[in-house]
Design a protein around this motif. Structure first.
Motif, PDB file in Angstrom:
ATOM      1  N   SER A 264       0.828  -1.205   0.000  1.00  0.00           N
ATOM      2  CA  SER A 264       0.000   0.000   0.000  1.00  0.00           C
ATOM      3  C   SER A 264       0.860   1.251   0.000  1.00  0.00           C
ATOM      4  N   ARG A 265       0.261   2.340  -0.466  1.00  0.00           N
ATOM      5  CA  ARG A 265       0.901   3.651  -0.387  1.00  0.00           C
ATOM      6  C   ARG A 265       0.167   4.560   0.596  1.00  0.00           C
ATOM      7  N   SER A 266      -0.988   4.149   1.036  1.00  0.00           N
ATOM      8  CA  SER A 266      -1.755   4.914   2.012  1.00  0.00           C
ATOM      9  C   SER A 266      -2.390   3.939   2.988  1.00  0.00           C
ATOM     10  N   SER A 267      -2.980   4.488   4.047  1.00  0.00           N
ATOM     11  CA  SER A 267      -3.446   3.639   5.141  1.00  0.00           C
ATOM     12  C   SER A 267      -4.736   4.200   5.715  1.00  0.00           C
ATOM     13  N   PRO A 268      -5.685   3.351   6.084  1.00  0.00           N
ATOM     14  CA  PRO A 268      -6.931   3.828   6.696  1.00  0.00           C
ATOM     15  C   PRO A 268      -6.654   4.725   7.901  1.00  0.00           C
ATOM     16  N   GLY A 269      -7.280   5.886   7.908  1.00  0.00           N
ATOM     17  CA  GLY A 269      -7.025   6.851   8.969  1.00  0.00           C
ATOM     18  C   GLY A 269      -6.014   7.902   8.580  1.00  0.00           C
ATOM     19  N   ARG A 270      -5.336   7.718   7.461  1.00  0.00           N
ATOM     20  CA  ARG A 270      -4.392   8.693   6.934  1.00  0.00           C
ATOM     21  C   ARG A 270      -4.867   9.166   5.572  1.00  0.00           C
ATOM     22  N   TYR A 271      -4.375  10.333   5.158  1.00  0.00           N
ATOM     23  CA  TYR A 271      -4.781  10.907   3.884  1.00  0.00           C
ATOM     24  C   TYR A 271      -3.607  11.071   2.928  1.00  0.00           C
ATOM     25  N   ALA A 272      -2.392  11.065   3.447  1.00  0.00           N
ATOM     26  CA  ALA A 272      -1.202  11.283   2.631  1.00  0.00           C
ATOM     27  C   ALA A 272      -0.593   9.950   2.210  1.00  0.00           C
ATOM     28  N   LEU A 273       0.413  10.031   1.335  1.00  0.00           N
ATOM     29  CA  LEU A 273       1.132   8.840   0.896  1.00  0.00           C
ATOM     30  C   LEU A 273       2.286   8.534   1.845  1.00  0.00           C
ATOM     31  N   HIS A 274       2.575   7.243   2.014  1.00  0.00           N
ATOM     32  CA  HIS A 274       3.621   6.842   2.958  1.00  0.00           C
ATOM     33  C   HIS A 274       4.603   5.816   2.401  1.00  0.00           C
ATOM     34  N   GLU A 275       4.355   5.287   1.240  1.00  0.00           N
ATOM     35  CA  GLU A 275       5.338   4.480   0.508  1.00  0.00           C
ATOM     36  C   GLU A 275       5.886   3.318   1.340  1.00  0.00           C
ATOM     37  N   PHE A 276       4.998   2.414   1.724  1.00  0.00           N
ATOM     38  CA  PHE A 276       5.383   1.314   2.605  1.00  0.00           C
ATOM     39  C   PHE A 276       6.292   0.292   1.920  1.00  0.00           C
ATOM     40  N   GLY A 277       6.334   0.289   0.597  1.00  0.00           N
ATOM     41  CA  GLY A 277       7.152  -0.697  -0.104  1.00  0.00           C
ATOM     42  C   GLY A 277       8.644  -0.560   0.146  1.00  0.00           C
ATOM     43  N   LYS A 278       9.069   0.575   0.687  1.00  0.00           N
ATOM     44  CA  LYS A 278      10.509   0.795   0.884  1.00  0.00           C
ATOM     45  C   LYS A 278      11.114  -0.145   1.915  1.00  0.00           C
TER      46      LYS A 278
END
Length: 656
Positions: free
Chosen positions: A99-113
């Motif tokens: 995922s690049r975003s998460s429930p409860g958040r609105y911005a991108l977080h780039e979890f694949g790193k």
């Protein structure tokens, strides 16, 4: 230095005033919602009820259970070993995503790193080629209908968004932890958690338990990704609340007595918030779980989910009980407002993109209003402290320059840039942004007081209850049947108070417009005073300063409307002299300002990137406001004021 920092615009929200966790970038106050409608991840605009038939990009790929397994053989290195098995796949490449975003958040977080050592085998154990078409995706071709993928995940950031793994726990936010495959979002999911031998770890999650203590299930991907999970030797407290059961799973270093006090207050907060809506939500699987990590090695946060919330802080129950309870109150209110009373703009939630909504002033902001109000009604603090907590939002709304640039709706739409978003370039948000948490909380306060003063027997609680009945209580397969729009909010308000013109005017002026409510007049009904905190005190603006070896530089920000801003002073500039006096310390600058009067013109010399500039500036006045009870200001409180205040702030739950 401390005395110099006289802010012309306070950026504190209600949540900050009571110690709630901040979930935004610095300068923006803190909480958002979980998804309530499933989309085939990566299929823009394709929305169906969660658990229904998922729209397919390249064909439907079966309904077999997706099986995850996670273990922590190298927890001291902050690593998890994860596998996921798919069967019954169509003969086409399997597109795996982080995922690049998460429930409860609105911005991108780039979890694949944080993913590496990715391998895949087919049903016969044959190694399969894995390609990576973009930073967030792994494609697996040539399989026989079965694919088992394994990978290593690094996680050392325990909060509401990321994953933290160490020798004390595994704190997992699911989008930051688990890969998923496109076109399989409607499949049921089983998760097996292997705890380290001898660790004494248990599992706290909103996932449905099974007869196996290590195995949990979810009806589909959307619910799975919305189900944060704590694996540790936590302590549990639980109680029955109506038709549901409330649990506190706490991983902390405090005492049992402190946990009991926290539990007592949490029970009262739950009861007071249920009284607002007239009932608790119907929790899936009958349980709601507070997952709390109060440890020196976590990050402060609060993050709501459909049937649980994450509460993290470096503070302890002993050092900041009230502040931690403030986060409890904010996040639990989201069980209604955001999780079930759901903005249509967030439907469906997109795990591959940022999620924007113009309704966050209500979804987050009204929740921020009710958080501290719930603490007051629950008896966590008294009227005087509640009154002083209002000052942060009132100062911001009345004084912050951002109000001249955007409305609350437009501020809400900026969430992808500020909701724990990261960037490396300089920003001007100190001048252009007001948190939708803060502004929305201030609008909630103003609307509540206005309704109470104008419409006999009605309050904001009645409006929230009407929104619950119309847009929240009706759910189907964990999906709200009527997510709302801004027009729905306006119409429901008009119907609640039986005055359409009042609702239309409020939304025109304060929601779509940029006007500020008259807080002094509104709060006077309750015998609460809004006044200038330190009149009449001079100010040229109050940026942070750096002082070193006799050189004073502006650390920022410089706010619109201040003398320094009008002079052209910017972050990084050196203040050389002020009113003819050399400035070699913050105290020297403070002394010059203290000797001046509002309206005086004084000379300033500053150096900006090697260029020395001299200007004349007009000294302003510190506009910081304070809020306090009439009696604490030595003023008379009438019987009507006391009655109004009691009706507003007194407990609402039966038996309190």
């Amino acid at each position: 230095m401390k005395n110099f920092l006289r802010l012309t615009a306070t950026a504190l929200a209600f949540a900050v005033a009571t110690g709630c966790a901040s979930r935004q970038s610095p300068g923006a106050a803190a909480a958002n919602g979980a998804p309530a409608v499933d989309r085939a991840p990566g299929t823009p605009g394709a929305a169906v009820p969660r658990g229904g038939a998922m729209p397919a990009r390249t064909g439907t790929q079966g309904t077999d259970t997706v099986r995850y397994e996670v273990s922590f053989p190298h927890a001291s290195r902050h690593e998890a070993e994860i596998s996921v098995a798919y069967t019954g796949l169509a003969p086409q490449p399997l597109e795996l995503r982080m995922s690049r975003s998460s429930p409860g958040r609105y911005a991108l977080h780039e979890f694949g790193k944080n993913v590496y050592n990715v391998r895949a085998v087919d049903g016969a154990g044959r190694e399969l080629e894995v390609t990576r078409p973009n930073p967030h995706q792994w494609d697996v071709r040539g399989h026989d209908g079965t694919v088992r993928v394994s990978y290593t995940l690094f996680g050392d950031h325990a909060d509401g968004t990321y994953t933290g793994i160490d020798v004390t726990h595994a704190h997992m936010n699911m989008p930051a932890t688990f890969m998923w495959a496109r076109n399989t979002g409607n499949r049921p999911i089983a998760l097996t958690i292997r705890v380290p031998e001898g660790s004494g770890w248990k599992v706290a999650t909103q996932l449905r338990p099974t007869g196996d203590a290590a195995r949990f299930v979810a009806p589909h991907l959307q619910y799975f990704l919305d189900s944060p999970t704590e694996v540790s030797a936590f302590e549990m407290r639980e109680w029955d609340a109506g038709d549901g059961r409330i649990r506190i799973a706490m991983h902390h270093l405090g005492t049992a007595a402190q946990l009991e006090e926290y539990t007592m207050h949490t029970r009262r907060i739950v009861a007071e918030q249920a009284a607002v809506f007239g009932e608790l939500p119907e929790f899936d699987f009958g349980t709601y779980t507070f997952i709390a990590d109060y440890l020196p090695w976590v990050r402060g946060d609060g993050m709501e989910h459909r049937n649980s919330t994450i509460l993290t802080s470096t503070a302890s129950l002993e050092s900041n009980m009230t502040g931690l309870l403030g986060t409890v109150a904010h996040e639990f209110f989201h069980a209604w407002n955001v999780e079930r009373i759901r903005p249509a703009a967030l439907e469906p939630f997109d795990f591959e993109e940022a999620n924007m909504s113009g309704e966050l002033w209500f979804a987050e902001g009204f929740t921020s209003y009710y958080g501290p109000l719930s603490l007051r009604r629950a008896g966590v603090f008294d009227d005087a402290r509640y009154a002083t907590s209002l000052a942060g939002a009132i100062n911001t709304i009345l004084n912050a320059p951002g109000r001249s640039f955007f409305s609350p709706v437009e501020m809400s739409m900026q969430a992808p840039f500020v909701d724990a978003a990261t960037s490396v370039d300089a920003q001007n948000r100190a001048n252009t942004f007001i948190s939708y948490y803060t502004w929305g909380a201030g609008l909630g306060l103003a609307l509540d007081l206005a309704i109470r003063a104008r419409f006999d027997g009605l309050t904001l609680d009645d409006f929230m209850r009407a929104m619950w009945r119309r847009h929240g209580v009706q759910q189907e397969n964990q999906t709200p049947l009527r997510p709302y729009t801004i027009d729905d909010l306006r119409i429901t308000l008009g119907e609640t108070v039986r005055d359409t013109s009042f609702a239309n005017d409020f939304f025109r002026r304060y929601v779509h417009g940029r006007e500020a409510p008259d807080y002094a007049a509104l709060l006077a009904h309750a015998g609460i005073l809004v006044r200038q905190a330190q009149p009449p005190r001079a100010s040229i603006g109050a940026p942070r300063l750096n002082e070193r070896d006799g050189v004073v530089t502006v650390a920022g920000p410089v706010l619109v409307g201040t003398a320094l801003y009008d002079a052209g002073v910017s972050t990084g500039d050196r203040i050389v002299s002020l009113d003819g006096r050399a400035i070699d310390s913050a105290a020297a600058l403070e002394a010059v300002v203290d000797a001046a009067r509002a309206g005086d013109s004084i000379a300033i010399t500053f150096e900006q990137r090697g260029v020395q500039l001299s200007r004349s500036v007009r000294v302003g006045e510190d506009r910081t406001l304070e809020v306090l009870l009439y009696e604490d200001a030595g003023m008379d409180v009438t019987a009507a004021m006391r009655q109004f205040r009691a009706a507003w702030l007194s407990p609402k739950a039966a038996g309190r």
